[in-house]
Design a protein around this motif. Structure first.
Motif, PDB file in Angstrom:
ATOM      1  N   GLY A 356       0.791  -1.226   0.000  1.00 26.18           N
ATOM      2  CA  GLY A 356       0.000   0.000   0.000  1.00 26.18           C
ATOM      3  C   GLY A 356       0.820   1.271   0.000  1.00 26.18           C
ATOM      4  N   ARG A 357       2.158   1.157  -0.111  1.00 23.47           N
ATOM      5  CA  ARG A 357       2.963   2.378  -0.181  1.00 23.47           C
ATOM      6  C   ARG A 357       3.701   2.404  -1.520  1.00 23.47           C
ATOM      7  NH1 ARG A 357       5.912   5.183   4.560  1.00 23.47           N
ATOM      8  NH2 ARG A 357       5.998   6.564   2.780  1.00 23.47           N
ATOM      9  N   GLY A 358       3.811   3.617  -2.061  1.00 22.43           N
ATOM     10  CA  GLY A 358       4.554   3.741  -3.315  1.00 22.43           C
ATOM     11  C   GLY A 358       6.035   3.580  -3.066  1.00 22.43           C
ATOM     12  N   GLU A 359       6.734   2.983  -4.059  1.00 23.31           N
ATOM     13  CA  GLU A 359       8.173   2.750  -3.919  1.00 23.31           C
ATOM     14  C   GLU A 359       8.933   4.051  -3.679  1.00 23.31           C
ATOM     15  OE1 GLU A 359       9.296   0.839  -7.557  1.00 23.31           O
ATOM     16  OE2 GLU A 359       9.606  -1.082  -6.537  1.00 23.31           O
ATOM     17  N   ARG A 360       8.630   5.061  -4.550  1.00 20.10           N
ATOM     18  CA  ARG A 360       9.483   6.254  -4.530  1.00 20.10           C
ATOM     19  C   ARG A 360       9.321   7.027  -3.216  1.00 20.10           C
ATOM     20  NH1 ARG A 360       8.542   9.603  -9.665  1.00 20.10           N
ATOM     21  NH2 ARG A 360      10.337  10.710  -8.823  1.00 20.10           N
ATOM     22  N   SER A 361       8.096   7.140  -2.736  1.00 22.01           N
ATOM     23  CA  SER A 361       7.926   7.879  -1.470  1.00 22.01           C
ATOM     24  C   SER A 361       8.539   7.096  -0.305  1.00 22.01           C
ATOM     25  CB  SER A 361       6.456   8.172  -1.205  1.00 22.01           C
ATOM     26  OG  SER A 361       5.772   6.984  -0.899  1.00 22.01           O
ATOM     27  N   TRP A 362       8.480   5.778  -0.398  1.00 25.12           N
ATOM     28  CA  TRP A 362       9.082   4.910   0.626  1.00 25.12           C
ATOM     29  C   TRP A 362      10.594   5.145   0.697  1.00 25.12           C
ATOM     30  CZ3 TRP A 362       8.848   2.105   4.762  1.00 25.12           C
ATOM     31  CH2 TRP A 362       9.642   0.976   4.970  1.00 25.12           C
ATOM     32  N   TRP A 363      11.245   5.209  -0.514  1.00 27.54           N
ATOM     33  CA  TRP A 363      12.702   5.447  -0.510  1.00 27.54           C
ATOM     34  C   TRP A 363      13.020   6.848  -0.007  1.00 27.54           C
ATOM     35  CZ3 TRP A 363      12.635   3.436  -6.198  1.00 27.54           C
ATOM     36  CH2 TRP A 363      12.507   2.034  -6.198  1.00 27.54           C
TER      37      TRP A 363
END
Lengths: 567, 450
Positions: A356-363
Motif C-alpha cells: 500500500g505504499r509507493g516505492e518512490r515515497s518509501w525510498w
C-alpha cells in the motif's frame, strides 16, 4: 484406662509424616536392629492395622483382654499404641542447610517508611479492577514512585516484605527493575528456593550481579569467551555504559564467529554510549551476511551525523529536495528517487515498500530520515530549521517530508529541529490532525530538555484542552513543573464547568495523581466543594468531580508523606 | 503510660479489620487527605472527621483505652465493626503525632459517647453483685444430669458403631461414603456432645484421603474410642483427667481456675473458618508466670470474632484457665490497661525439647493434636519437597506440617531468616510444626506467619 495417660517414652523415632516403618535410632543412623520394645511395639502396630483393615470377623486378633469383644479389644490396643507412638516422637535429623543469603549492606528503612510499604503492598491483594474509583488513593499505583525514592536513598527492604515484593514484581513487569533492585541480594537468594520467582533470576543472570571487576581484563575476557548468551549480553551492556570502547573491542574480537541472531543482539547493545569511534566497526557491519544486522548498523551510523554513511545519505537526500523560486513565494519541491541502487541498499535502505505504499515515497522517507539534519540549511538557501519547516511543499509532499524530518530529529536527538517541527503549542493545527501526528509530537518532545517540554505541553493544554494531551503528558518529567501542573488543573476545572463527567478524563486524572507536584495540594482545596447543581448541568456530576478532586488531593498529601518518611 | 507507649503499629491496627475488604478500604483512608479535626487523648482514645462522598463528614471515635477491648463509633451507615473509617483513623494515628496530635479535650460529639460508655461500664461493675449467679442451683443440677444421660447414650451408640466398623474392616469404610459419618455426627449433636460430633465428622473425611489413610483412620477411631470409654467411666478417673474428658466431649464448663494476673504478650492470632462459624485463636505468653495460654473467640458466619489482640502487644490482665489437665485454654478476666507494645520475647527450646514437651503433654491429655512452643535459633531448611526447622547446635530438626508448607507465611519466615537462625513460635504436634510468629535474631518486631 489410666494406662494410656502414662505414655511410655518410646526410644525409636517415628517421623511425624507418619510412615511407621521409617525408624532410626536416636543418633539418626538407620537402625534395623532397634531396641526390642520398639520393634515389638511396631510389629504389634502393623499387626493391628492389618486386622483393622480386614475386620475382626475375618481375622480375629491374637489376644483379647478379659471379657472384651474382639473389635473393642482391638480399639483398646490401638488407642494405647497410638498415644504411645505420638508420645515417642523425636526430632528428626537436620537436612543440609541452605547457603546463607549474602549480606545487604544498605541501611534499614525508617519505621514509618516500613509501615507505609506494608500498606502499599497490602493494597495489592485482590484489587477491585474497574468500577468507580471513589475518593481514596490507588496505593498500588504509588508503589513505583515509592520504590524509586527508596532506591534513590539506598535503603534495604525489610526481609519479611520480600515475598510480597517478588509477587508484585512477578505480576507487573514495569515494576520489576525497581522492585528487584530494592529487594536486593536476599530476594535473589529467596528466588532460588521458590520456582514461582524464577523470573527474578532471569532478570539477573547467574542469580547475582556477578560481573567481573571492570579492571579485571582477564575476567571479562573469560566471561565473554565462556559465558552463556544472556550473561554475555549483560556483560556487553554493563561495559558499554562504563567503558564503551572496551565493550566494542570484546565484540570485534569474536564478531565473525557469532551466530546471526546473536550478532543482532550484540550490535543492539552498542546503542548505549554510541560515538564516532564506533564508526569503522559499524561500517564493516554494513556488509554483514544478515539483512537485520545490516539494517541495524545503518541505523546506528545514521545517528552519528559525522559518519561517512551520514554524508552519503546527505548527498542522496539533497538531490531530492530543492527550493523553488519560480512562484510568488519560495517553496520546496520534492523529486523522489527513481531507483534504489545497490549502494543505497548497502546503506540500509529497504528496497521493497510495505503493502500500500509507493516505492518512490518509501525510498524518499528513508533517505531523509537517515540524512543528517545539519546538512539542510546549507542545501536550502541558508534558512533556519523554523524557516525550512514553514516553507510550503509542492505537490502534496509535505506530509511525507515532514514526517521523515520528525523521525530524523528523534533519531539524531536534534532539539532545534524538534522545536521547529513541533511549532507553537497554541497554533490551531497543533491540536491535529496536522503534518505531525500526536505520537510523533510525543517523540519530538523527548529530545527537548524537561523544562521546555513541560512548557510546551502546558501551552498545548491551555489551547487545546485535555482530550489530546494524555500521550504528551506521559513524556513530561515527574513531578510536573508548576506551569504544567497548573495548566492541567485549570483544564480539569474547565472540563467540570463544561458539564462533562470526570471519568472521561480518568487517564489524565490518574497521571495527575501520580505526577503533580505535591506542593500543589493546598491550591486544590477550592475544588473539593460540591457546587450547587445548575439547571443545565449533568446530573450528579458535581459530586463525582468533588470525589475525583478529593482523591487527587488525598493522593498528593499521601505522596508528600511518603517522601517525608523516606528522607 | 506515656503517649509513645500507646501508639500501635500498622500491622496491629490492620489486625482489627473484620475482613480483607475492610483492611483494604481502611488502608486507603489511613492518610491525612480526607481527615480533619483528628486528635487523641494520649491514653488511647482517638477521634476525627472523615470526608466521604456526602456533604457532611463522618464522625469517627475509637476507644482503645477501654479495659473491655476496643470500641468504635462512627456516623457512617456501615454495619462492619470496626468500619473502614475507624480503621483509617487508627492507621493515621499509628503514623505518628503529626497526623493525630494529642489534645486536651475531645470535641463534644466524641466526649458524649466516651463518657456515656465509661458511666455504663462503671454501672455494670457496681451492679455485679449476685445477678450472674444461677437463679436456681437445683434446676441447674437437674439440667446437667439430663445432659449427661444424653451424652452417655450418644457415647454408647458411638461405641457400637465403631465396633461394627472394626468387625467389617476399615477397607470397607471407603465404600460406605460420607453420608454414614454425617448421620452419626448428627446423632452426636442430638446427644449434646459437640466434641464427639466434630471428631466423627473428621473421621468421615479420612477414608480415601491419600496414601496411609487406613493408619490415620485407625488412629482416630482408637482415640475416639478412648474418649467414649473415658466418658463412660469418668467417675473412676482422677478429677483433672475427668474434666479433660468432659471438655473434649463438648460439655460446657466455666473457667474456674484461679485468676492469674500477668503481662500477657500476644504471641499469635489466627482464624479458622467453616461455613457457620469463624474461630479465632489467640496465644498469650505470661511474662512473669511463664504460662502459655489460649483464648478462643467466635464469630457467626461472615462476622469477625469480637476479641482482637494484635501480635506484639502486651496486655495487663487476669486469665483463668478452664478445668482439665493439660488445658491451656483460658478466659480473659479483668483487664487493667489497654494493650501496649512490648519487647518481651518468650524463651525458646530446641527441636528435641519441643518434641519431648508434646510427648509429656499427651500424658495429661491423650487427645492433644499439638502444644504451643517457641523454638530458639532455628534455621528454616528445605528438605526434599518439604521444609524443616533445624537447630544448627544439635543438628536436629522438626518438619513443618503439610498445611504450613503451602502457606505464604512460609516464605515470610524463610525471607526473615535468610539462611540464618530465627526464633519461631508455633504449634508442635504429631503432624509436625506449624509456625505462627517469628522474631529476627537481633532486635526487631515479631513477624506474623499466619
Amino acid at each position: 484406662m489410666g494406662g494410656t495417660s502414662a505414655a511410655v517414652r518410646n526410644p525409636a523415632l517415628v517421623t511425624p509424616t507418619g510412615a511407621p516403618d521409617q525408624r532410626t535410632s536416636p543418633d539418626g543412623a538407620h537402625a534395623p536392629a532397634a531396641p526390642r520394645p520398639a520393634a515389638f511395639a511396631s510389629t504389634a502396630w502393623e499387626d493391628l492395622v492389618t486386622t483393622a483393615l480386614l475386620g475382626t470377623d475375618r481375622r480375629p486378633p491374637g489376644r483379647t483382654g478379659a471379657g472384651r469383644a474382639a473389635p473393642v479389644a482391638l480399639l483398646d490396643a490401638a488407642a494405647v499404641a497410638t498415644v504411645r507412638r505420638r508420645a515417642g516422637l523425636r526430632a528428626g535429623r537436620a537436612a543440609r542447610r541452605p547457603e546463607p543469603a549474602p549480606a545487604d549492606p544498605r541501611p534499614a528503612l525508617p519505621g514509618a517508611a516500613a509501615r507505609r510499604l506494608a500498606l502499599l503492598l497490602a493494597d495489592r491483594a485482590g484489587g477491585a479492577g474497574g468500577g468507580r474509583r471513589g475518593s481514596s488513593p490507588d496505593l498500588m499505583e504509588l508503589l513505583p514512585q515509592w520504590l524509586a525514592a527508596a532506591n534513590a536513598r539506598g535503603y534495604a527492604a525489610p526481609p519479611q516484605t520480600l515475598p510480597a515484593l517478588l509477587d508484585a514484581a512477578r505480576g507487573r513487569t514495569d515494576l520489576r527493575p525497581a522492585a528487584l533492585a530494592f529487594a536486593g541480594p536476599r530476594a535473589l537468594w529467596l528466588a532460588h528456593l521458590n520456582p514461582d520467582w524464577r523470573f527474578a533470576l532471569r532478570a539477573a543472570p547467574g542469580g547475582a550481579s556477578a560481573l567481573p571487576d571492570p579492571e579485571d581484563g582477564e575476567g571479562l575476557r573469560r566471561l565473554w569467551d565462556e559465558g552463556l548468551f544472556a550473561e554475555r549480553v549483560t556483560l556487553l551492556t554493563a561495559l558499554r555504559s562504563r567503558t564503551p570502547s572496551a565493550a566494542r573491542e570484546l565484540l570485534t574480537s569474536t564478531w565473525p564467529t557469532e551466530r546471526a541472531e546473536d550478532r543482532l543482539m550484540f550490535l543492539d547493545s552498542l546503542r548505549t554510549g554510541l560515538a564516532a569511534e564506533d564508526e569503522p566497526f559499524l561500517e564493516q557491519a554494513l556488509s554483514d551476511r544478515s539483512r537485520n544486522v545490516r539494517a541495524t548498523a545503518a541505523e546506528l551510523l545514521s545517528a552519528l551525523p559525522d559518519s561517512a554513511l551520514a554524508a552519503r545519505m546527505a548527498v542522496r537526500a539533497a538531490v531530492c529536495v530543492a527550493v523553488d523560486r519560480t512562484g510568488e513565494r519560495p517553496g520546496l519541491v520534492v523529486e523522489a528517487p527513481h531507483e534504489c541502487d545497490p549502494g543505497m541498499e548497502r546503506d540500509g535502505i529497504a528496497a521493497k515498500p510495505p503493502t500500500g505504499r509507493g516505492e518512490r515515497s518509501w525510498w524518499l522517507g528513508q533517505l531523509v530520515e537517515a540524512a543528517p539534519l545539519t546538512a539542510w540549511p546549507d542545501r536550502l538557501g541558508g534558512r533556519t530549521p523554523e524557516q525550512i519547516v514553514a516553507l510550503p511543499v509542492a505537490d502534496g509532499w509535505q506530509g511525507e517530508l515532514h514526517a521523515a524530518w520528525c523521525r530524523a530529529a528523534v533519531r539524531q536527538r536534534d532539539a532545534r529541529w524538534s522545536r521547529a517541527l513541533l511549532g507553537s503549542p497554541s497554533a490551531p493545527e497543533a491540536g491535529g490532525p496536522g503534518a505531525v501526528s500526536l505520537a510523533e509530537r510525543a517523540k519530538l518532545l523527548a529530545t527537548l530538555d524537561s523544562a521546555e517540554r513541560a512548557e510546551w505541553v502546558a501551552g498545548f493544554i491551555a489551547t487545546h484542552g485535555l482530550s489530546e494531551a494524555f500521550q504528551l503528558l506521559g513524556m513530561c518529567a515527574v513531578p510536573w513543573a508548576p506551569p504544567l501542573g497548573r495548566a492541567v488543573v485549570d483544564a480539569l476545572d474547565i472540563a467540570r464547568d463544561a458539564g462533562s463527567y470526570p471519568w472521561s478524563f480518568s487517564g489524565v486524572m490518574g497521571l495527575a495523581e501520580r505526577c503533580l507536584d505535591t506542593a500543589e495540594a493546598s491550591r486544590l482545596d477550592a475544588l473539593l466543594a460540591i457546587p450547587d447543581e445548575r439547571e443545565d448541568a449533568s446530573p450528579g456530576a458535581g459530586g463525582y468531580w468533588a470525589e475525583a478532586f478529593q482523591r487527587l488531593v488525598s493522593t498528593l498529601r499521601l505522596r508528600a508523606a511518603m517522601a517525608e518518611e523516606l528522607s | 503510660m506515656t503517649e509513645h507507649g500507646v501508639r500501635w503499629t500498622t500491622e496491629q491496627v490492620l489486625a482489627l479489620a473484620p475482613d480483607a475488604a475492610s483492611r483494604k478500604a481502611g488502608s486507603k483512608l489511613g492518610a491525612a487527605g480526607p481527615w480533619s479535626g483528628a486528635g487523641g487523648s494520649g491514653e488511647g482514645t482517638v477521634w476525627g472527621l472523615c470526608k466521604g462522598s456526602g456533604s457532611r463528614p463522618y464522625q469517627t471515635v475509637v476507644d482503645l483505652a477501654d479495659a473491655a477491648g476496643p470500641a468504635y463509633k462512627c456516623s457512617c451507615p456501615s454495619r462492619k465493626f470496626p468500619c473502614k473509617h475507624a480503621l483509617g483513623l487508627l492507621l493515621l494515628w499509628a503514623g505518628g503525632a503529626d497526623a493525630v496530635p494529642v489534645a486536651e479535650q475531645a470535641p463534644d460529639w466524641a466526649e458524649q459517647w466516651l463518657t456515656g460508655r465509661r458511666e455504663r461500664a462503671q454501672a455494670k461493675q457496681d451492679g455485679n453483685g449476685g445477678s450472674s449467679l444461677a437463679a436456681d442451683p437445683e434446676a441447674a443440677r437437674r439440667r446437667a444430669e439430663r445432659r449427661a444421660e444424653r451424652v452417655t447414650a450418644g457415647a454408647t451408640e458411638l461405641e457400637q458403631r465403631l465396633a461394627d466398623l472394626l468387625r467389617g474392616g476399615l477397607a470397607a469404610a471407603e465404600q460406605a461414603g460420607y453420608g454414614l459419618w454425617e448421620e452419626t455426627a448428627a446423632r452426636m449433636v442430638d446427644a449434646q456432645a459437640p466434641g464427639l460430633a466434630s471428631r466423627v465428622r473428621d473421621l468421615g473425611s479420612i477414608p480415601g484421603s491419600g496414601p496411609g489413610w487406613p493408619v490415620r483412620l485407625l488412629e482416630e477411631c482408637a482415640l475416639l474410642h478412648l474418649l467414649d470409654q473415658g466418658w463412660l467411666r469418668r467417675d473412676r478417673l482422677p478429677a483433672g483427667l475427668a474434666a479433660t474428658v468432659r471438655s473434649r466431649v463438648g460439655v460446657p464448663a466455666q473457667a474456674d481456675g484461679p485468676p492469674v494476673s500477668d503481662r500477657w504478650l500476644v504471641l499469635a492470632q489466627y482464624d479458622t473458618a467453616d461455613p457457620k462459624l469463624t474461630t479465632r485463636r489467640i496465644w498469650l505468653y505470661g511474662a512473669e508466670s511463664g504460662h502459655t495460654r489460649l483464648l478462643l473467640s467466635y464469630g457467626a458466619a461472615g462476622r469477625a470474632p469480637e476479641l482482637s489482640l494484635p501480635v506484639g502487644l502486651a496486655l495487663d490482665a487476669e486469665l483463668s484457665v478452664f478445668p482439665g489437665t493439660g488445658q491451656s485454654r483460658a478466659a480473659l478476666g479483668e483487664r487493667f490497661a489497654a494493650p501496649a507494645p512490648a519487647a518481651v520475647r518468650p524463651p525458646g527450646l530446641s527441636p528435641a525439647e519441643a518434641a519431648a514437651r508434646y510427648g509429656e503433654a499427651l500424658g495429661e491429655d491423650p487427645w492433644l493434636e499439638s502444644v504451643p512452643v517457641t523454638l530458639a535459633s532455628v534455621i528454616p531448611t528445605p528438605d526434599g519437597d518439604t521444609w524443616q526447622l533445624a537447630d544448627p547446635a544439635t543438628e536436629s530438626a522438626l518438619p513443618l506440617t503439610p498445611a504450613a508448607r503451602s502457606r505464604p507465611g512460609l516464605w515470610r519466615l524463610v525471607a526473615l531468616s535468610g539462611g540464618g537462625p530465627v526464633t519461631v513460635f508455633g504449634e508442635c504436634g504429631h503432624h509436625g510444626f506449624t509456625p505462627l510468629t517469628a522474631w529476627p535474631e537481633g532486635p526487631g518486631e515479631p513477624v506474623t506467619l499466619c
